[in-house]
Scaffold this motif. Sequence first.
Motif, PDB file in Angstrom:
ATOM      1  N   UNK A   1       0.790  -1.219   0.000  1.00 21.73           N
ATOM      2  CA  UNK A   1       0.000   0.000   0.000  1.00 21.73           C
ATOM      3  C   UNK A   1       0.823   1.270   0.000  1.00 21.73           C
ATOM      4  N   UNK A   2       2.138   1.164  -0.239  1.00 17.82           N
ATOM      5  CA  UNK A   2       2.996   2.348  -0.254  1.00 17.82           C
ATOM      6  C   UNK A   2       3.818   2.403  -1.530  1.00 17.82           C
ATOM      7  N   UNK A   3       3.196   1.983  -2.635  1.00 17.11           N
ATOM      8  CA  UNK A   3       3.897   2.004  -3.908  1.00 17.11           C
ATOM      9  C   UNK A   3       4.643   0.706  -4.157  1.00 17.11           C
ATOM     10  N   UNK A   4       5.548   0.709  -5.169  1.00 15.18           N
ATOM     11  CA  UNK A   4       6.310  -0.507  -5.510  1.00 15.18           C
ATOM     12  C   UNK A   4       7.055  -1.059  -4.302  1.00 15.18           C
ATOM     13  N   UNK A   5       7.183  -2.365  -4.280  1.00 10.19           N
ATOM     14  CA  UNK A   5       7.841  -3.022  -3.146  1.00 10.19           C
ATOM     15  C   UNK A   5       9.354  -2.872  -3.254  1.00 10.19           C
ATOM     16  N   UNK A   6       9.958  -2.332  -2.211  1.00  8.18           N
ATOM     17  CA  UNK A   6      11.416  -2.277  -2.187  1.00  8.18           C
ATOM     18  C   UNK A   6      11.970  -3.604  -1.691  1.00  8.18           C
ATOM     19  N   UNK A   7      13.280  -3.691  -1.622  1.00  6.31           N
ATOM     20  CA  UNK A   7      13.922  -4.964  -1.248  1.00  6.31           C
ATOM     21  C   UNK A   7      13.511  -5.416   0.150  1.00  6.31           C
ATOM     22  N   UNK A   8      13.430  -4.477   1.071  1.00  6.19           N
ATOM     23  CA  UNK A   8      13.045  -4.838   2.437  1.00  6.19           C
ATOM     24  C   UNK A   8      11.616  -5.375   2.483  1.00  6.19           C
ATOM     25  N   UNK A   9      10.716  -4.730   1.732  1.00  9.19           N
ATOM     26  CA  UNK A   9       9.325  -5.189   1.697  1.00  9.19           C
ATOM     27  C   UNK A   9       9.215  -6.570   1.075  1.00  9.19           C
ATOM     28  N   UNK A  10       9.977  -6.796   0.004  1.00 14.18           N
ATOM     29  CA  UNK A  10       9.971  -8.109  -0.655  1.00 14.18           C
ATOM     30  C   UNK A  10      10.441  -9.187   0.315  1.00 14.18           C
ATOM     31  N   UNK A  11      11.497  -8.908   1.035  1.00 10.06           N
ATOM     32  CA  UNK A  11      12.024  -9.890   1.983  1.00 10.06           C
ATOM     33  C   UNK A  11      11.021 -10.172   3.101  1.00 10.06           C
ATOM     34  N   UNK A  12      10.336  -9.117   3.534  1.00  5.32           N
ATOM     35  CA  UNK A  12       9.366  -9.297   4.619  1.00  5.32           C
ATOM     36  C   UNK A  12       8.170 -10.131   4.163  1.00  5.32           C
ATOM     37  N   UNK A  13       7.647  -9.836   2.959  1.00  3.53           N
ATOM     38  CA  UNK A  13       6.534 -10.625   2.428  1.00  3.53           C
ATOM     39  C   UNK A  13       6.964 -12.056   2.177  1.00  3.53           C
ATOM     40  N   UNK A  14       8.167 -12.229   1.672  1.00  3.39           N
ATOM     41  CA  UNK A  14       8.686 -13.575   1.426  1.00  3.39           C
ATOM     42  C   UNK A  14       8.752 -14.380   2.723  1.00  3.39           C
ATOM     43  N   UNK A  15       9.243 -13.753   3.779  1.00  4.98           N
ATOM     44  CA  UNK A  15       9.318 -14.435   5.074  1.00  4.98           C
ATOM     45  C   UNK A  15       7.929 -14.786   5.593  1.00  4.98           C
ATOM     46  N   UNK A  16       6.969 -13.863   5.394  1.00  6.25           N
ATOM     47  CA  UNK A  16       5.595 -14.124   5.839  1.00  6.25           C
ATOM     48  C   UNK A  16       5.002 -15.336   5.137  1.00  6.25           C
ATOM     49  N   UNK A  17       5.131 -15.380   3.814  1.00 12.48           N
ATOM     50  CA  UNK A  17       4.535 -16.461   3.040  1.00 12.48           C
ATOM     51  C   UNK A  17       5.215 -17.799   3.319  1.00 12.48           C
ATOM     52  N   UNK A  18       6.524 -17.788   3.443  1.00 10.49           N
ATOM     53  CA  UNK A  18       7.235 -19.038   3.731  1.00 10.49           C
ATOM     54  C   UNK A  18       6.889 -19.562   5.128  1.00 10.49           C
ATOM     55  N   UNK A  19       6.715 -18.650   6.071  1.00  9.76           N
ATOM     56  CA  UNK A  19       6.353 -19.075   7.428  1.00  9.76           C
ATOM     57  C   UNK A  19       4.945 -19.649   7.475  1.00  9.76           C
TER      58      UNK A  19
END
Length: 486
Positions: free
Chosen positions: A205-223
């Motif tokens: 919700x804050x524009x394109x996903x930066x690297x930190x956001x990508x890593x955070x979403x990736x961790x969420x989905x994998x968990x």
Amino acid sequence: MFNWFRRNKDNNQEQVKQDVAPTPEPQEEAVKEEEEDSASQEQYLEWAKTAFANIQKQKTGGETQTVTPPEDEEKPTSKDEEVVEEVGEETGEQEGITESLEKSLTAPEIVAQVEEKEEETSEVGGNVPAWMQKSDRLETLKETAMDTTEEELDEDFMWSAQVLASQGRSAEDVSMEEFEWLKKLRQGLGKTRRNLINQLKSVVGQGPLNDDAVMEIEALLLSADVGIEATDYIIKTLQERLREEALPPEEAIAYLKEILQTLLDKPLENIEDKAFEPQEGKLNIWLLTGVNGAGKTTTIGKLAHLAKSSGYSCVIAAADTFRAAAVEQVKVWGERTDTPVIANPGKNTDPAAVVFDGISAAIARNADLLLVDTAGRLQNKKNLMEELAKIRRIIDKKAVNAHVESLVVLDATLGQNGLRQAQVFSEAADLTGVVLTKLDGTAKGGVAIAVSQQLNLPIRFIGAGEGIEDLRPFSSFEFVEALLSQ
């Protein structure tokens, strides 16, 4: 009789989706969206009220159920002692009734009704006995107690109503069983949902996903046991959309729902008949495979109950002859569901022979469905392949025109470990679908996406509890809403 296998097939399948549109005029669009959202909520509330009223009619045989206090008993007048005794009993009963009735009214309504009645009582005079004044007050409450059903429409009921209405369901057509099932499903995915939603809102919700956001979403989905392949696809697809336009958190999550539903429905693309139900006019044979402990035998019993309660006659073949007590467990489920169980009393007998007898029994009884419990503890893929191939040869010879499905039962609590076990069965057997069990709070719901992505098999049934009613046909829309509803 409510047919769970046809509940979506018999109704309009077009889902009501809110289109996500760009916002060139922020203020005007915000007002418009707020008005549309308010109107939508009003529609869902009216739909829920109508559905609730119809469910109450079903319970009472066609008459709307209301909270009605019992009729006043005739008051004895011949003896003073009887009057005193009756007044005491009447007061106690009516105080309990008053308490229950007041729960169905808001505080201002209660005050208004009581004050109005007190005024009427004072005009009558002081000669009216106290117990009669109490009764008058209750009569007033009784008349207005159930004008609306908001008190009954809790959060789970309203969410379930919105899910059903969004699938094009009619408020007059739904049953209480569906509301109860959706509540269990939502509660079963509650832990995963809270973890995902709370953190996703702070990232998207804050524009394109930066690297930190990508890593955070990736961790969420994998968990959440979504799996690496599915996680990569989800992030890539979401990132492409967010590069095109900036979406607020609610709309970004709505788009994420679409991505997940697409993944869950992908295995159905090459299947002509996407609905899963016993076919009419022929014997249907469903083979249940899976490792021991996944809930295979329990699933057999729940499927038998689901089939019978949906109007299909059913027979069970206890072909898991290698596991101690497996046959006895199947027999217990047969007794619970009033389903005939075909078994061989000997130990380590030939499973194919049990299947042969099961087919004979199903044909003799003109049954719609034969459920086959197959062995789940074989030493390697070669043994598994040989055993299942032998069973298929028996089916081809004995039931030439039968419609055969091969379902693997997967324990959702095992996550990626259970998925690897299912891959062994997928390589050894000609699987046509998955039964996902034990999504009752301890499992991570993302494993359903991993199943569809890695096994490329449609999920046919899903279990969200240990009760006999806690296994139902899978709906990707309902699952995603339960997983990501706010």
